[in-house]
Design a protein around this motif. Structure first.
Motif, PDB file in Angstrom:
ATOM      1  N   PRO A  31       0.861  -1.252   0.098  1.00  0.00           N
ATOM      2  CA  PRO A  31       0.075  -0.056   0.009  1.00  0.00           C
ATOM      3  C   PRO A  31       0.802   1.137  -0.105  1.00  0.00           C
ATOM      4  CG  PRO A  31      -0.995  -1.722   1.426  1.00  0.00           C
ATOM      5  CD  PRO A  31       0.322  -2.316   1.118  1.00  0.00           C
ATOM      6  N   ALA A  32       1.890   1.448   0.774  1.00  0.00           N
ATOM      7  CA  ALA A  32       2.653   2.565   0.874  1.00  0.00           C
ATOM      8  C   ALA A  32       3.441   2.693  -0.482  1.00  0.00           C
ATOM      9  CB  ALA A  32       3.794   2.408   1.990  1.00  0.00           C
ATOM     10  N   ASP A  33       3.711   1.718  -0.919  1.00  0.00           N
ATOM     11  CA  ASP A  33       4.783   1.630  -2.162  1.00  0.00           C
ATOM     12  C   ASP A  33       3.784   2.445  -3.327  1.00  0.00           C
ATOM     13  OD1 ASP A  33       7.018   1.005  -1.469  1.00  0.00           O
ATOM     14  OD2 ASP A  33       6.848  -1.155  -2.064  1.00  0.00           O
ATOM     15  N   ALA A  34       2.499   1.738  -3.378  1.00  0.00           N
ATOM     16  CA  ALA A  34       1.629   2.173  -4.369  1.00  0.00           C
ATOM     17  C   ALA A  34       1.172   3.653  -4.607  1.00  0.00           C
ATOM     18  CB  ALA A  34       0.179   1.101  -4.321  1.00  0.00           C
ATOM     19  N   GLN A  85      -6.177   3.683   0.550  1.00  0.00           N
ATOM     20  CA  GLN A  85      -5.242   4.237  -0.432  1.00  0.00           C
ATOM     21  C   GLN A  85      -6.006   5.340  -1.214  1.00  0.00           C
ATOM     22  OE1 GLN A  85      -3.026   1.099  -2.214  1.00  0.00           O
ATOM     23  NE2 GLN A  85      -3.810  -0.161  -0.739  1.00  0.00           N
ATOM     24  N   VAL A  86      -7.304   5.122  -1.984  1.00  0.00           N
ATOM     25  CA  VAL A  86      -8.226   5.881  -2.481  1.00  0.00           C
ATOM     26  C   VAL A  86      -8.437   7.126  -1.906  1.00  0.00           C
ATOM     27  CG1 VAL A  86     -10.120   6.426  -3.657  1.00  0.00           C
ATOM     28  CG2 VAL A  86      -8.984   4.027  -4.099  1.00  0.00           C
ATOM     29  N   ARG A  87      -8.658   6.823  -0.635  1.00  0.00           N
ATOM     30  CA  ARG A  87      -8.675   8.218   0.313  1.00  0.00           C
ATOM     31  C   ARG A  87      -7.301   9.134   0.548  1.00  0.00           C
ATOM     32  NH1 ARG A  87     -10.359   5.427   4.567  1.00  0.00           N
ATOM     33  NH2 ARG A  87     -12.628   5.516   3.800  1.00  0.00           N
ATOM     34  N   GLN A  88      -6.194   8.453   0.656  1.00  0.00           N
ATOM     35  CA  GLN A  88      -5.150   9.034   0.674  1.00  0.00           C
ATOM     36  C   GLN A  88      -4.740   9.996  -0.612  1.00  0.00           C
ATOM     37  OE1 GLN A  88      -1.539   6.972   2.032  1.00  0.00           O
ATOM     38  NE2 GLN A  88      -3.195   5.147   2.672  1.00  0.00           N
ATOM     39  N   PRO A  97      -9.628  13.496 -11.413  1.00  0.00           N
ATOM     40  CA  PRO A  97     -10.624  12.421 -11.571  1.00  0.00           C
ATOM     41  C   PRO A  97      -9.917  11.008 -11.190  1.00  0.00           C
ATOM     42  CG  PRO A  97     -10.652  13.974 -13.550  1.00  0.00           C
ATOM     43  CD  PRO A  97      -9.260  14.344 -12.600  1.00  0.00           C
ATOM     44  N   ILE A  98     -10.530  10.413 -10.337  1.00  0.00           N
ATOM     45  CA  ILE A  98      -9.947   9.072  -9.917  1.00  0.00           C
ATOM     46  C   ILE A  98     -11.070   8.026 -10.478  1.00  0.00           C
ATOM     47  CG2 ILE A  98      -9.572   7.652  -7.838  1.00  0.00           C
ATOM     48  CD1 ILE A  98      -8.407  10.080  -6.397  1.00  0.00           C
ATOM     49  N   GLY A  99     -10.754   7.022 -11.370  1.00  0.00           N
ATOM     50  CA  GLY A  99     -11.425   6.152 -11.624  1.00  0.00           C
ATOM     51  C   GLY A  99     -11.121   4.640 -11.180  1.00  0.00           C
ATOM     52  N   MET A 100     -11.939   3.650 -11.006  1.00  0.00           N
ATOM     53  CA  MET A 100     -11.577   2.397 -10.243  1.00  0.00           C
ATOM     54  C   MET A 100     -11.994   1.333 -11.425  1.00  0.00           C
ATOM     55  SD  MET A 100     -10.564   3.580  -7.412  1.00  0.00           S
ATOM     56  CE  MET A 100     -10.300   1.961  -6.906  1.00  0.00           C
ATOM     57  N   TYR A 116     -20.716   0.936  -3.423  1.00  0.00           N
ATOM     58  CA  TYR A 116     -20.576   2.208  -4.355  1.00  0.00           C
ATOM     59  C   TYR A 116     -20.499   3.359  -3.159  1.00  0.00           C
ATOM     60  CZ  TYR A 116     -21.393   0.249  -8.598  1.00  0.00           C
ATOM     61  OH  TYR A 116     -21.224  -0.429 -10.076  1.00  0.00           O
ATOM     62  N   LYS A 117     -21.221   3.328  -1.983  1.00  0.00           N
ATOM     63  CA  LYS A 117     -21.147   4.187  -1.181  1.00  0.00           C
ATOM     64  C   LYS A 117     -19.642   4.369  -0.535  1.00  0.00           C
ATOM     65  CE  LYS A 117     -23.522   5.744   3.096  1.00  0.00           C
ATOM     66  NZ  LYS A 117     -22.459   5.375   4.285  1.00  0.00           N
ATOM     67  N   GLU A 118     -18.944   3.307  -0.110  1.00  0.00           N
ATOM     68  CA  GLU A 118     -17.657   3.170   0.213  1.00  0.00           C
ATOM     69  C   GLU A 118     -16.614   3.825  -0.520  1.00  0.00           C
ATOM     70  OE1 GLU A 118     -17.029  -0.779   3.051  1.00  0.00           O
ATOM     71  OE2 GLU A 118     -17.582  -1.169   0.903  1.00  0.00           O
ATOM     72  N   PHE A 119     -16.759   3.610  -1.719  1.00  0.00           N
ATOM     73  CA  PHE A 119     -15.728   3.956  -2.899  1.00  0.00           C
ATOM     74  C   PHE A 119     -15.978   5.651  -3.140  1.00  0.00           C
ATOM     75  CE2 PHE A 119     -14.568  -0.453  -3.694  1.00  0.00           C
ATOM     76  CZ  PHE A 119     -13.202  -0.074  -3.680  1.00  0.00           C
ATOM     77  N   HIS A 120     -17.408   5.993  -3.127  1.00  0.00           N
ATOM     78  CA  HIS A 120     -17.595   7.414  -3.469  1.00  0.00           C
ATOM     79  C   HIS A 120     -17.061   8.179  -2.058  1.00  0.00           C
ATOM     80  CE1 HIS A 120     -19.833  11.078  -4.041  1.00  0.00           C
ATOM     81  NE2 HIS A 120     -20.489  10.951  -2.612  1.00  0.00           N
ATOM     82  N   GLU A 121     -17.519   7.767  -1.064  1.00  0.00           N
ATOM     83  CA  GLU A 121     -17.024   8.482   0.183  1.00  0.00           C
ATOM     84  C   GLU A 121     -15.349   8.442   0.278  1.00  0.00           C
ATOM     85  OE1 GLU A 121     -18.764   6.381   3.508  1.00  0.00           O
ATOM     86  OE2 GLU A 121     -20.806   7.500   3.340  1.00  0.00           O
ATOM     87  N   ALA A 122     -14.723   7.585  -0.201  1.00  0.00           N
ATOM     88  CA  ALA A 122     -13.284   7.513  -0.158  1.00  0.00           C
ATOM     89  C   ALA A 122     -12.684   8.532  -1.429  1.00  0.00           C
ATOM     90  CB  ALA A 122     -12.642   6.252  -0.652  1.00  0.00           C
ATOM     91  N   GLY A 123     -13.488   8.747  -2.313  1.00  0.00           N
ATOM     92  CA  GLY A 123     -13.098  10.033  -3.126  1.00  0.00           C
ATOM     93  C   GLY A 123     -12.963   9.195  -4.684  1.00  0.00           C
TER      94      GLY A 123
END
Length: 280
Positions: A31-34, A85-88, A97-100, A116-123
């Motif tokens: 995660p940190a490297d990514a 990581q998305v949140r960071q 823009p961040i797409g998954m 979808y709620k979790e990923f939206h809230e992360a950004g």
């Protein structure tokens, strides 16, 4: 309200540029490297991101990106880690823009609304499920839009009229147009000779801006995609190949970056060259 995609694409159009969108696997190799790798790529000129979630059976991906899935999973990657990581990344880049790109077992396991709620809230701005064709996409698209996420669908090469009508109707943010048949990867490069036909065909059904992907591995491919009328180009396996050169450790042993400075330098040079090719 203007979305991040709309603003980014409008800003680029005003500068007479297309979008360059690299794909990277979250948690690869850690995660940190990514997060450090992704920040390097954004600083080098990426206009948006497409971020992968590690999965054990990534059927739409070729060998290079499959390795990045395996490395991340060997390192203990989880969906909760990915969301963090998305949140960071969102905290660091408020307008990007961040797409998954996520295989459909994840929303099935977590429940569509919760997912979808979790990923939206992360950004996250958008989610593409590569193993869900548009004909099966209504419940996913409905849940995405209800939770503030743009659903993205793939416009396959040589797709039927019905498929392209569905993709145009259901995709928000952008349409992922495939420049050739097959799986992701640089092993089979994009055939840029027919790109204008691909783009014109997808455009004829209306809908969101078009980003071209699959086999986009060098600046000429990017330039050809923009010249064909695409709003931008997505490149994944070429980025993953660079990362692979700097990661030590094979399955089942977790990988580690052996030379982060060297990796960041090579990625910066690659992303900068790919971005430069978007200028019209």
């Amino acid at each position: 309200m203007t979305t991040r995609y709309e603003k980014a694409f409008a800003d680029l159009e005003a500068k007479n540029e297309g979008a360059f969108v690299p794909f990277l696997m979250l948690s690869d190799p850690t995660p940190a490297d990514a997060v450090e790798i992704i920040k390097t790529i954004v600083e080098a000129g990426a206009d948006a991101l497409e971020l992968g979630v590690p999965f054990s059976d990534p059927i739409a991906d070729g060998p290079t990106i499959q390795k990045s899935h395996v490395r991340a999973l060997d390192g203990g990657a989880t969906v909760n880690m990915v969301i963090d990581q998305v949140r960071q990344i969102r905290e660091a880049y408020t307008d990007l823009p961040i797409g998954m790109l996520i295989y459909s077992n994840v929303p099935f396991v977590r429940g569509l609304d919760n997912f979808y709620k979790e990923f939206h809230e992360a950004g996250a701005d958008s989610i593409l499920l590569p193993d869900v064709p548009v004909r099966e996409g209504k419940p996913f698209a409905d849940a995405a839009e209800a939770n503030g996420v743009d659903p993205i669908f793939i416009a396959p090469a040589q797709a039927s009229k019905e498929t392209l009508e569905g993709v145009a109707a259901r995709s928000k943010g952008y349409i992922y147009a495939v420049s050739r048949d097959g799986v992701t990867g640089t092993e089979k490069e994009s055939d840029t000779t027919g790109l204008k036909d691909v783009v014109d065909n997808v455009k004829s059904y209306g809908g969101a801006p078009i980003l071209l992907g699959f086999g986009i591995s060098n600046p000429q491919h990017v330039a050809d995609a923009i010249a064909a009328g695409a709003t931008g180009a997505i490149s994944g396996s070429a980025v993953a190949k660079i990362i692979d050169k700097y990661v030590e450790g094979e399955h089942p042993n977790p990988g580690r970056v052996t030379d982060m400075d060297g990796l960041k330098k090579e990625l910066t040079e690659f992303i900068s060259a790919m971005k430069a090719a978007t200028k019209k």
